[in-house]
Design an enzyme around this catalytic site. Structure first.
Site, PDB file in Angstrom:
ATOM      1  CB  ILE A  51      -0.963  -0.011   1.213  1.00 44.98           C
ATOM      2  CG1 ILE A  51      -1.825   1.251   1.279  1.00 44.98           C
ATOM      3  CG2 ILE A  51      -0.236  -0.192   2.525  1.00 44.98           C
ATOM      4  CD1 ILE A  51      -2.917   1.203   2.389  1.00 44.98           C
ATOM      5  CB  SER A  52       1.244   4.113  -2.289  1.00 44.76           C
ATOM      6  OG  SER A  52       1.201   3.324  -3.447  1.00 44.76           O
TER       7      SER A  52
END
Ligand code: SAH
Length: 205
Positions: A51-52
């Protein structure tokens, strides 16, 4: 997260900041990492994917310049967090993921939060999602060797596409805009994304 990480680094778009305040990021990370969910870094989400970092999600969202009426195509659903942010500030989000288990988890979260304007598809997103094209905006959240041609074709005119392009280690985040049939490209920032794998991406993981 918003006051300490996003605003000081130049995220000024009000809809983006509001969405980042509203969407519960901790629901999109694994139980063991919940206490780190709002930290200034990416986190693993399983299957070698991430997840960025919040700042990158906000930067990409802001770069799309959404007003609220748009239909947006996302390639790389992953945890579903970026799609959830987009769902708050546009009419419809179409998101494509190639890993089944990730998509199943993301779908569960969308349902539990009643994010009804997100449609999902299990597929190679480098071919886009022709059925609902054209899209006012397209966002690719994995790094490819080039801009996939089908995505340029499925982009509306006017339309904006944001994608990391480069090698497997580092890419530049590019904003491609289509207007009156002309494409213009601008590099926003250097970024590190997991690989975009598919017909118009890298060959394998
Ligand atoms: N937007 C995500 C980031 C996920 S990381 C989030 O907010 O969590 C990138 C994702 O892109 C991974 O889940 C990976 O499986 C997916 N991906 C890579 N190549 C793809 C392709 N060709 N089509 C669809 N998804 C792809």
């Amino acid at each position: 997260m918003v006051d300490e990480q996003l605003i000081p680094r130049g995220i000024h778009n009000l809809q983006t900041l509001e969405a980042m305040r509203t969407v519960p990021r901790h629901l999109f990370v694994e139980d063991a990492m919940k206490d780190q969910a709002y930290g200034d870094f990416p986190l693993p989400i399983g299957r070698g994917q991430t997840i960025s970092q919040p700042y990158i999600v906000a930067l990409m969202t802001q770069t799309l310049g959404l007003k609220g009426h748009e239909s947006v195509l996302e390639i790389g659903t992953g945890s579903g967090y970026q799609a959830a942010i987009l769902s708050q500030i546009c009419a419809k989000v179409y998101t494509v993921e190639r890993v089944d288990s990730l998509l199943v988890e993301a779908r569960k979260i969308f349902d539990s939060l009643h994010y009804l304007n997100i449609l999902t598809k299990l597929d190679d997103g480098t071919n886009g999602w022709p059925e609902f094209a054209p899209y006012d905006a397209i966002i690719v959240t994995a790094g490819g060797p080039r801009v996939p041609e089908p995505l340029l074709e499925q982009l509306a005119d006017p339309g904006v596409l944001v994608i990391p392009v480069g090698d497997r280690g580092v890419q530049d985040l590019r904003r491609v805009s289509k207007k009156d049939g002309q494409m213009t490209e601008k590099t926003i920032e250097f970024v590190r994304f997991v690989s975009l794998i598919g017909d118009h991406g890298w060959e394998s993981g």
